[in-house]
Design an enzyme around this catalytic site. Structure first.
Site, PDB file in Angstrom:
ATOM      1  N   TYR A 434       5.538   2.966   8.178  1.00  0.00           N
ATOM      2  CA  TYR A 434       5.077   4.186   8.210  1.00  0.00           C
ATOM      3  C   TYR A 434       4.064   4.185   6.974  1.00  0.00           C
ATOM      4  CZ  TYR A 434       8.888   6.865   5.757  1.00  0.00           C
ATOM      5  OH  TYR A 434       9.657   7.038   4.987  1.00  0.00           O
ATOM      6  N   GLU A 435       3.021   5.144   7.022  1.00  0.00           N
ATOM      7  CA  GLU A 435       1.938   5.509   5.934  1.00  0.00           C
ATOM      8  C   GLU A 435       1.305   4.055   5.866  1.00  0.00           C
ATOM      9  OE1 GLU A 435       1.849   8.591   4.640  1.00  0.00           O
ATOM     10  OE2 GLU A 435      -0.234   7.724   3.929  1.00  0.00           O
TER      11      GLU A 435
END
Ligand SMILES: Cc1cc2nc3c(=O)[nH]c(=O)nc-3n(C[C@H](O)[C@H](O)[C@H](O)COP(=O)(O)OP(=O)(O)OC[C@H]3O[C@@H](n4cnc5c(N)ncnc54)[C@H](O)[C@@H]3O)c2cc1C
Length: 591
Positions: A434-435
């Protein structure tokens, strides 16, 4: 059950011997004297060991449960969240105008590491809120700030970031969620977001969702995207909670790790939202906080590895198996402890040298963010934005690898849930995804950051490495650091040159080497950090420091990194220089 003790001594070393915070001219740093930072870190360590760490396995086992539209967090999370709130831990580096304590981001980062190590899933509720706080703080109107920030600083209300949709994660230009303008200036938001961390839960009275959506007139792709504040409960002018907004949680995802954090499908059915920042500039608004958000995920990578390492080390000292090849070391016992075996040593040294190096890089990155945000220092901003894909991508890849190595020290017991080592590996895994998944971090580094501002920032980085090596010319004790650092830095420059010479005529040549470049640069960054730490340790010893064991261990760990990890740079360079040919040779049908 795993234990955790905050590495306060190591953090103090970084803050005071390496970064020398009180001498820095960054606003707020002069207040960070040794006594003050020690007190904060010790206290955070107590909360982590006594409150958060004991809930880590419970959160993993119980997970979050969705019942009748309400998400119940694991046993103990609610009271722990209240303890965090009451202790003021959620407000550490927030603006005093909204109830924050105004400490530098660097201190928030150090304390953040302690809480993430103790319980990553739990800390995400506060972490996401901090991201949403920063977005409103930077882009909100005075009225929006007054309305939302004080309750978000205290975490009476939490926050979320809603980007991802079922058909778009990396490619946000494909977004379908719509925002329809209303006569009163608000918008009606309609669409589905998936994988929303802390999207719904029972820890706070309200949840302030920040939602990316397309408003009319913005054009195709990411250009048409705007950012909206969409509260779970509408907030009246007097600050009291009003009607429930038209949004709901569709389901919570079953997932590999971070079970204590609710990952939600969020349905927006004409929910009322208010524009945050400029119309059609939502991507820019969301990504203003990118450096902080990605540094925070890079921190998760090594923070989980730190907790895993601590437990692997304790096990290696306790578990008796086999005899040392050089002669019995535990004659009164049936066997020697695992730690006598060279391969277990190698494993532990790889973990230790990575975690301490990554901590140094992350703290340095946080100090650059402080300089860029608090002083408007453009050079610091340029340097940290170059470094961010490395901090995020390299540290989370290595963090996962090290959590797996820590599990390996336990043999079969590492694979059994009882010891808690599998949780570290499962929790650490998400930080690679993620990110911005790590492949995309590498793209950002090679496709954008290297050439940013005419390549100025990467040149600054190379000059910095050179200057560091030059500064220790003539100091024989430092040769074990500066010689390998010079070699690795040269390899990184050669890789950059390869991209410059080949990338224009064949972009695949650059992009098929981008992942290796991110790792090559990660090793050079950690090599630089170890050189700085070794110098600081020698200085402390020269100055007559009493805790000599700590400084000798620091130097020995650094030597290990330079001798045993930095040579990976040569492999990464060889892969980069082999170009795209072998990577792209097969037709998709031939796989
Ligand atoms: C537990 C969890 C929590 C999350 N929390 C949030 C949250 O709070 N808010 C939120 O908005 N989202 C959240 N996400 C979503 C997460 O950010 C996305 O999953 C991630 O950005 C990747 O998007 P995707 O899953 O659609 O993968 P895709 O975009 O489909 O990518 C798949 C793979 O292809 C690679 N790839 C894609 N494009 C390229 C390219 N051009 N070149 C090379 N490689 C490429 C990617 O690196 C990736 O490995 C969360 C996800 C999970 C699993």
């Amino acid at each position: 059950m795993p234990n955790y003790t905050a590495p306060v001594k190591d953090m103090q070393f970084l803050l005071h011997n390496v970064l020398k915070v009180t001498a820095a001219d960054t606003p707020g740093y002069s207040d960070l004297d040794e006594g003050f930072t020690f007190a904060v870190l010790e206290e955070a360590g107590k909360v982590a060991s006594e409150v958060l760490a004991p809930l880590n396995a419970i959160g993993d086992r119980e997970g979050c449960v969705l019942e009748n539209g309400v998400v119940r967090t694991p046993t103990g999370f609610k009271s722990a969240f209240e303890a965090m709130r009451d202790g003021g831990w959620t407000a550490l580096d927030c603006d005093p105008d909204y109830g924050g304590q105004g400490l530098p981001y660097l201190m928030g980062t150090a304390v953040g590491e302690i809480f993430v190590s103790a319980n990553m899933a739990f800390n995400m509720y506060q972490g996401l809120t901090h991201g949403a706080y920063s977005a409103i703080h930077t882009h909100g109107t005075a009225e929006q700030k007054a309305k939302y920030l004080p309750r978000m600083v205290s975490c009476d209300w939490t926050g979320t970031m809603n980007l991802t949709e079922p058909h778009c994660g990396t490619d946000l230009g494909l977004m379908r969620t719509k925002a329809e303008p209303q006569a009163d200036g608000s918008y009606h938001i309609t669409g589905q977001k998936i994988f929303i961390s802390a999207g719904e839960h029972d820890l706070a009275d309200n949840i302030i969702h920040l939602v990316l959506a397309k408003a009319p007139g913005g054009g195709e792709g990411t250009k048409g995207i705007s950012l909206f504040i969409v509260p779970k409960f509408l907030v009246n002018d007097d600050g009291s909670l009003g009607a429930r907004n038209a949004l709901s949680v569709g389901k919570i995802e079953e997932k590999m790790g971070i079970h204590g954090n609710a990952t939600c499908v969020m349905n927006y059915d004409g929910a009322t939202g208010w524009l945050l920042g400029d119309l059609h500039k939502g991507m820019r608004a969301m990504f203003t906080m990118m450096n902080e958000a990605r540094l925070g995920v890079g921190l998760q990578g090594y923070a989980v590895a730190e907790a895993a390492y601590q437990n692997a080390l304790a096990y290696a000292k306790d578990r008796l198996q086999g005899r040392a090849v050089t002669g019995t070391e535990n004659p009164s016992g049936p066997a020697d402890p695992l730690i006598v075996h060279p391969d277990i040593r190698r494993n532990l040294m790889e973990q230790k040298s990575f975690v301490e190096g990554a901590r140094a890089l992350t703290f340095w990155g946080a100090s650059l963010i402080d300089r860029s945000v608090r002083q408007g220092d453009a050079a610091a901003e340029g340097l940290v934005s170059l470094m961010i894909p490395v901090i995020k991508g390299f540290q989370t890849d290595k963090g996962f690898e090290m959590a797996v190595q820590a599990q390996q020290v336990f043999g079969g017991h590492g694979y059994i849930e009882e010891w808690g080592m599998s949780q570290f590996a499962r929790d650490a895994r998400i930080a690679q995804i993620y990110e911005g998944a790590n492949g995309v971090q590498a793209l950002d580094l090679v496709g954008r950051k290297l050439a940013q501002d005419g390549g100025k920032h990467v040149m600054v980085f190379f000059e910095m490495v050179k200057a560091e090596c030059r500064a220790h010319d003539g100091d024989d004790r430092m040769k074990g650091f500066t010689d390998p650092l010079k070699v690795a830095s040269k390899q990184l420059q050669t890789a950059g040159m390869f991209f410059m010479q080949n990338g224009m005529k064949n972009p695949n040549a650059a992009l098929s080497g981008s992942y290796d470049f991110m790792h090559l640069m990660g090793h050079v960054c950690l090599g630089l950090m170890w050189t700085r730490m070794a110098k600081a340790a020698f200085d402390a010893l020269d100055a007559g420091a009493t805790d000599t064991d700590f400084y000798h261990a620091k130097i020995a760990t650094g030597r290990f990194y330079m001798a045993r990890q930095l040579p990976a740079c040569l492999m990464h360079l060889a892969r980069i220089e082999s170009g795209a040919e072998t990577v792209m040779a097969l037709h998709a049908d031939a796989f």
